[in-house]
Write a protein that holds these residues in place. Structure first.
Motif, PDB file in Angstrom:
ATOM      1  N   GLN A  20     -19.512  15.897 -29.508  1.00  0.00           N
ATOM      2  CA  GLN A  20     -18.549  16.971 -29.742  1.00  0.00           C
ATOM      3  C   GLN A  20     -17.377  16.921 -28.775  1.00  0.00           C
ATOM      4  O   GLN A  20     -16.217  17.083 -29.182  1.00  0.00           O
ATOM      5  N   ILE A  21     -17.635  16.706 -27.484  1.00  0.00           N
ATOM      6  CA  ILE A  21     -16.567  16.812 -26.496  1.00  0.00           C
ATOM      7  C   ILE A  21     -15.913  15.478 -26.173  1.00  0.00           C
ATOM      8  O   ILE A  21     -14.841  15.445 -25.558  1.00  0.00           O
ATOM      9  N   GLY A  22     -16.542  14.378 -26.552  1.00  0.00           N
ATOM     10  CA  GLY A  22     -15.948  13.069 -26.336  1.00  0.00           C
ATOM     11  C   GLY A  22     -16.339  12.433 -25.012  1.00  0.00           C
ATOM     12  O   GLY A  22     -16.837  13.113 -24.098  1.00  0.00           O
ATOM     13  N   PRO A  23     -16.107  11.139 -24.879  1.00  0.00           N
ATOM     14  CA  PRO A  23     -16.581  10.398 -23.703  1.00  0.00           C
ATOM     15  C   PRO A  23     -15.898  10.775 -22.395  1.00  0.00           C
ATOM     16  O   PRO A  23     -16.521  10.702 -21.334  1.00  0.00           O
ATOM     17  N   ALA A  27     -18.074  12.110 -19.300  1.00  0.00           N
ATOM     18  CA  ALA A  27     -18.136  11.335 -18.059  1.00  0.00           C
ATOM     19  C   ALA A  27     -17.954  12.235 -16.840  1.00  0.00           C
ATOM     20  O   ALA A  27     -18.585  12.026 -15.795  1.00  0.00           O
ATOM     21  N   VAL A  28     -17.099  13.257 -16.963  1.00  0.00           N
ATOM     22  CA  VAL A  28     -16.897  14.193 -15.855  1.00  0.00           C
ATOM     23  C   VAL A  28     -18.198  14.903 -15.517  1.00  0.00           C
ATOM     24  O   VAL A  28     -18.594  15.006 -14.346  1.00  0.00           O
ATOM     25  N   PHE A  29     -18.880  15.401 -16.529  1.00  0.00           N
ATOM     26  CA  PHE A  29     -20.135  16.117 -16.285  1.00  0.00           C
ATOM     27  C   PHE A  29     -21.231  15.170 -15.793  1.00  0.00           C
ATOM     28  O   PHE A  29     -22.033  15.541 -14.937  1.00  0.00           O
ATOM     29  N   ASP A  30     -21.248  13.945 -16.320  1.00  0.00           N
ATOM     30  CA  ASP A  30     -22.229  12.961 -15.844  1.00  0.00           C
ATOM     31  C   ASP A  30     -22.028  12.683 -14.352  1.00  0.00           C
ATOM     32  O   ASP A  30     -22.996  12.580 -13.584  1.00  0.00           O
ATOM     33  N   SER A 154     -17.883  21.312  -9.605  1.00  0.00           N
ATOM     34  CA  SER A 154     -16.891  20.475  -8.947  1.00  0.00           C
ATOM     35  C   SER A 154     -15.502  20.801  -9.502  1.00  0.00           C
ATOM     36  O   SER A 154     -15.380  21.331 -10.621  1.00  0.00           O
ATOM     37  N   PRO A 155     -14.445  20.517  -8.740  1.00  0.00           N
ATOM     38  CA  PRO A 155     -13.094  20.754  -9.271  1.00  0.00           C
ATOM     39  C   PRO A 155     -12.860  20.045 -10.606  1.00  0.00           C
ATOM     40  O   PRO A 155     -12.228  20.602 -11.510  1.00  0.00           O
ATOM     41  N   GLN A 159     -11.993  21.728 -14.311  1.00  0.00           N
ATOM     42  CA  GLN A 159     -10.903  21.293 -15.185  1.00  0.00           C
ATOM     43  C   GLN A 159     -11.421  20.989 -16.584  1.00  0.00           C
ATOM     44  O   GLN A 159     -10.786  21.323 -17.591  1.00  0.00           O
ATOM     45  N   ALA A 160     -12.611  20.384 -16.642  1.00  0.00           N
ATOM     46  CA  ALA A 160     -13.225  20.108 -17.940  1.00  0.00           C
ATOM     47  C   ALA A 160     -13.593  21.406 -18.649  1.00  0.00           C
ATOM     48  O   ALA A 160     -13.419  21.528 -19.876  1.00  0.00           O
ATOM     49  N   HIS A 161     -14.092  22.378 -17.885  1.00  0.00           N
ATOM     50  CA  HIS A 161     -14.384  23.688 -18.472  1.00  0.00           C
ATOM     51  C   HIS A 161     -13.117  24.291 -19.086  1.00  0.00           C
ATOM     52  O   HIS A 161     -13.145  24.834 -20.197  1.00  0.00           O
TER      53      HIS A 161
END
Length: 219
Positions: A20-23, A27-30, A154-155, A159-161
């Motif tokens: 849904q959110i894309g790679p 990757a940020v959350f990983d 994390s910052p 940003q991803a949120h």
């Protein structure tokens, strides 16, 4: 029918969430999760054998209540979750409602969930999981701080949120991004911690069978 293991539910959720959110966002959350695992559990996190602190918490209707009054001298399982915005928390609380709560009730043990959200956030968590146990707000993470389990996204994760349309601070009672590590504490009737599981990687949660085994060890 019991819910699948939390680990299996997380695996299934992650597959759809990544698609849904894309790679890039995935990757940020990983990376955030890997960093959290590398840092490990805080050295000052409250552990087995220590007395669980009391705190003034807030009900979903905005009333202040002492945790000691909620527990009223009974054994308890205290669950810290990040917020109703967190899908892993919703999976966990729903599973605890269906598969953990009946076993705890039969054993005379309370189940209480705590987050730093506003009372409205607690209401949303209750609605998300059709929860029938106390769900309380810990303004400014006072209780979580006393337990040494406070962290923050994390910052890059924040940003991803934002890219996904929300910010943690908007959900918290103190308008900060501070959140607890997802944690489970089993307390005996005297309020002493007999089991503690602090999950620094928020995609990992304490399984129902593990909690029940810790409760049964109270006898």
């Amino acid at each position: 029918m019991p819910e699948p293991l939390l680990a299996d539910q997380v695996t299934s959720f992650n597959e759809g969430f990544t698609a849904q959110i894309g790679p890039s966002l995935s990757a940020v959350f990983d990376q955030e999760q890997a960093a959290l695992r590398a840092e490990g559990v805080p050295a000052d996190a409250r552990g087995v054998g220590e007395r669980f602190p009391d705190a003034t918490l807030v009900t979903p209707i905005g009333q202040s209540v002492a945790l000691a009054d909620v527990l009223d001298g009974t054994p308890a399982v205290i669950v810290f979750y990040r917020g109703a915005w967190c899908p892993y928390c919703n999976l966990t609380l729903r599973t605890y409602q269906q598969d953990l709560l009946p076993g705890l009730t039969a054993r005379g043990v309370q189940l209480v969930a705590v987050s730093p959200q506003t009372p409205e956030g607690s209401e949303q968590a209750i609605a998300n999981g059709e929860l029938a146990f106390p769900v309380l707000s810990d303004p400014s993470n006072a209780l979580a701080s006393a337990l040494g389990i406070v962290t923050a996204p994390s910052p890059e994760a924040r940003q991803a949120h934002t890219a996904l349309g929300f910010d943690v601070a908007d959900s918290n009672a103190d308008a900060t991004a501070a959140i607890p590590f997802p944690s489970v504490f089993v307390l005996d009737a005297a309020g002493v911690v007999r089991f503690a599981d602090v999950q620094v990687d928020y995609t990992r949660r304490t399984e129902v069978a593990t909690v029940l085994a810790a409760v049964d060890a109270l006898d």
